[in-house]
Write an enzyme that holds these catalytic residues in place. Structure first.
Site, PDB file in Angstrom:
ATOM      1  N   LYS A 192       0.867  -1.182   0.000  1.00  0.00           N
ATOM      2  CA  LYS A 192       0.000   0.000   0.000  1.00  0.00           C
ATOM      3  C   LYS A 192       0.903   1.231   0.000  1.00  0.00           C
ATOM      4  CE  LYS A 192      -3.888   1.856   2.737  1.00  0.00           C
ATOM      5  NZ  LYS A 192      -4.722   1.601   3.943  1.00  0.00           N
TER       6      LYS A 192
ATOM      7  N   SER B 287      -9.550   1.657   2.974  1.00  0.00           N
ATOM      8  CA  SER B 287      -8.687   2.415   2.095  1.00  0.00           C
ATOM      9  C   SER B 287      -7.643   1.570   1.353  1.00  0.00           C
ATOM     10  CB  SER B 287      -7.963   3.488   2.909  1.00  0.00           C
ATOM     11  OG  SER B 287      -7.132   2.897   3.880  1.00  0.00           O
TER      12      SER B 287
ATOM     13  N   SER C 170      -9.753  -0.740   7.166  1.00  0.00           N
ATOM     14  CA  SER C 170      -9.167  -0.528   5.836  1.00  0.00           C
ATOM     15  C   SER C 170      -8.454  -1.728   5.220  1.00  0.00           C
ATOM     16  CB  SER C 170      -8.195   0.658   5.866  1.00  0.00           C
ATOM     17  OG  SER C 170      -8.912   1.865   5.848  1.00  0.00           O
TER      18      SER C 170
END
Lengths: 85, 489
Positions: free
Chosen positions: B77, B152, B176
């Protein structure tokens, strides 16, 4: 609030934000329903961590300053802070 | 090859049926074909990855052991620092930033022989539930590119779901990792707070953030967690505790375990999600578990408490983005104007909302009513979990109230978007581990069963997920992206 948070907001942005934050604050206001008599605030980290203070190899000034938006020698360069007389 | 899990690829790599370089080329090829549709990645490093793969192949050819993840392509990420590759956090304000150091989890991956192929898309600074808040455009769900992948960690979930990479890292502050895992039909684990180092993870809400694995199945989650977990002197909240051999714990099953269901909290669940959930819990009963109704009377207050505490911490953490030392700078006549202009131009709408909200709830006069109250609510939510988990071994509930929603559906109404996290945030407030495993699809879209356990009990969560997977292998279903990939290949 925007000034305190160091954010310049456009007038339309400010208006929309005020409206949206009003709704969010109304929602989080539900917390007033909870009986919190005698409750302590949560401290998420439960243990203190200690270590010996030992010298280590830090990043080089060059590695760090490579990201500087503006630099002068080994310093970050910024606009003036104090008002002129 | 893109259908295989990491634990299926590893023996092929070790006995040299498969070369790391060939596996990497297949991954890069698939990424190249699917990226125009899905936009899971923000940065790729094909050449460095090829050099690493060749090095791993040389080690394996020489009969050496380059580590437990040797030769596996992984994605990070883009809020995790990898030296020499941009870390943007999906934000204009960090667009020019190239970190001079590696996150601890990145070092661990590299030491385990994993090959980082690139960085994945996310909601700006991990603030969001749909990956639509990225300054670099949204990521799309491989099951239906008209829908969001969740967020996210949406880019990481999609990279795994679409078979681009077998393993990816995400971060979970309020759901997330688990919510996008559920939306994309993959497994995702949010570890106990303090299990995995946060050093080199760009901070959003420091008391809630944890890094964790996204993978095709539970065994891969266990494998990756074993590499990530463990003490790090560079993160004082990362605890010095032994790391169990997670894969070895998988076959313990759920025989005799008590699984708690917070029925009252789940009232009003849409019928199809409820049916999927019932089917999953009945399957676990078939594996020997017992279901017990539990009451977590304050869990409904977890979401409002979260939306005070997380923005408050964010407003403080994001103060560092001021145009002085790194990232974007918009010039101004004095330093304060420079900072205000830089932040106005660099942050997107959701980040500004949360910064202003957090500044407000921390400000003199409102601190007591909002921040202090929310911290106390955090205490009672944690206590609810502790009491429930003293009576049962694990808690189970759906990861999300609804499956993936269409792009644009919730962007105009921040509060509606926040409600996506209603089943996941409590775990973060209490610092507990939570796992999302695929359960029966809802209206043709993936859905996730969330398994929550006591602190440091990841092994039991994973064993429960493994039990479900062995009798209900929904994780083997392939998204639509596989179809148009096949058509073009």
């Amino acid at each position: 609030m925007a000034r305190l948070a160091r954010l310049d907001l456009q007038p339309d942005e400010r208006e929309r934000l005020a409206l949206q934050l009003g709704l969010v604050l109304e929602y989080v206001g539900r917390l007033a329903e909870v009986d919190l008599e005698g409750v302590q605030p949560d401290v998420p980290v439960r243990t203190n961590v200690f270590r010996e203070d030992q010298p280590d190899r830090p990043l080089s000034p060059e590695a760090v300053l490579a990201n500087a938006p503006a630099r002068q020698g080994d310093y970050f360069r910024i606009p003036r802070i104090l008002e002129e007389d | 090859m893109h259908r295989l899990a990491a634990h299926q690829l590893l023996p092929r790599l070790r006995d040299r049926q498969l070369r790391a370089r060939d596996l990497l080329e297949q991954a890069l090829g698939r990424i190249g074909r699917l990226e125009p549709t899905l936009h899971a990645f923000l940065h790729l490093q094909a050449d460095q990855a090829r050099a690493q793969a060749d090095r791993i192949d040389a080690e394996l050819d020489a009969g050496r052991d380059p580590g437990p993840l040797a030769g596996l392509p992984v994605a990070l990420k883009d809020n995790l620092c990898l030296q020499g590759m941009p870390t943007t956090c999906g934000s204009r304000i960090l667009e020019p930033f190239v970190p001079p150091y590696d996150a601890t989890v990145v070092r661990r991956l590299q030491a385990a022989g994993a090959i980082v192929v690139g960085k994945t898309n996310l909601d700006e600074f991990a603030m969001g539930s749909s990956t639509e808040n990225s300054a670099f455009g949204p990521t799309r769900n491989p099951w239906d590119p008209g829908r969001v992948p969740g967020g996210s960690s949406g880019g990481s979930a999609v990279a795994v779901a679409a078979g681009m990479v077998p393993l990816a890292l995400g971060s979970d502050t309020g759901g997330s990792i688990r919510q996008p895992a559920a939306f994309c039909g993959v497994c995702g684990l949010k570890p106990t707070y303090g299990r995995v180092s946060r050093h080199g993870l760009v901070a959003f809400a420091s008391s809630l953030d944890q890094v964790g694995p996204l993978a095709r199945d539970v065994r891969d989650c266990a494998l990756l967690l074993g590499v990530l977990a463990g003490h790090d002197p560079l993160d004082s909240t990362c605890e010095d505790r032994p790391v169990p051999d997670y894969p070895a714990l998988l076959e313990r099953g759920v025989e005799g375990l008590r699984l708690g269901i917070p029925r009252a909290f789940l009232q009003g669940l849409e019928p199809e999600m409820a049916t999927s959930f019932e089917e999953a819990t009945e399957a676990l009963v078939g594996c020997g578990a017992r279901l017990v109704d539990v009451d977590l009377p304050h869990l409904e207050y977890a979401l409002p408490a979260y939306y005070i505490l997380a923005p408050a911490e964010a407003s403080s953490n994001l103060a560092r983005f001021d145009g002085v030392r790194y990232g974007l700078r918009v010039s101004g006549p004095d330093v304060a104007a420079m900072m205000r202009r830089t932040r106005a131009a660099g942050f997107g709408a959701e980040v500004k909302r949360r910064i202003v909200l957090g500044t407000y709830t921390l400000s003199a006069g409102y601190h007591e009513a909002y921040y202090s109250r929310a911290q106390k609510v955090r205490s009672v939510v944690s206590r609810d979990f502790q009491e429930a988990l003293a009576r049962v071994d694990l808690l189970v509930l759906p990861t999300t109230p609804i499956p993936a929603f269409p792009l644009g559906e919730k962007t105009a109404d921040p509060l509606d978007m926040y409600l996506s996290d209603v089943y996941t945030v409590g775990v973060n407030l209490a610092g507990l581990p939570g796992l999302s495993v695929p359960m029966a699809p809802v209206r043709g879209l993936p859905a996730g069963l969330q398994v929550i356990g006591r602190a440091w009990d990841e092994g039991r969560l994973l064993a429960c997920g493994q039990a479900l997977q062995s009798v209900r292998p929904y994780h083997l279903a392939q998204p639509q992206a596989a179809l148009f990939d096949g058509g073009m290949a």
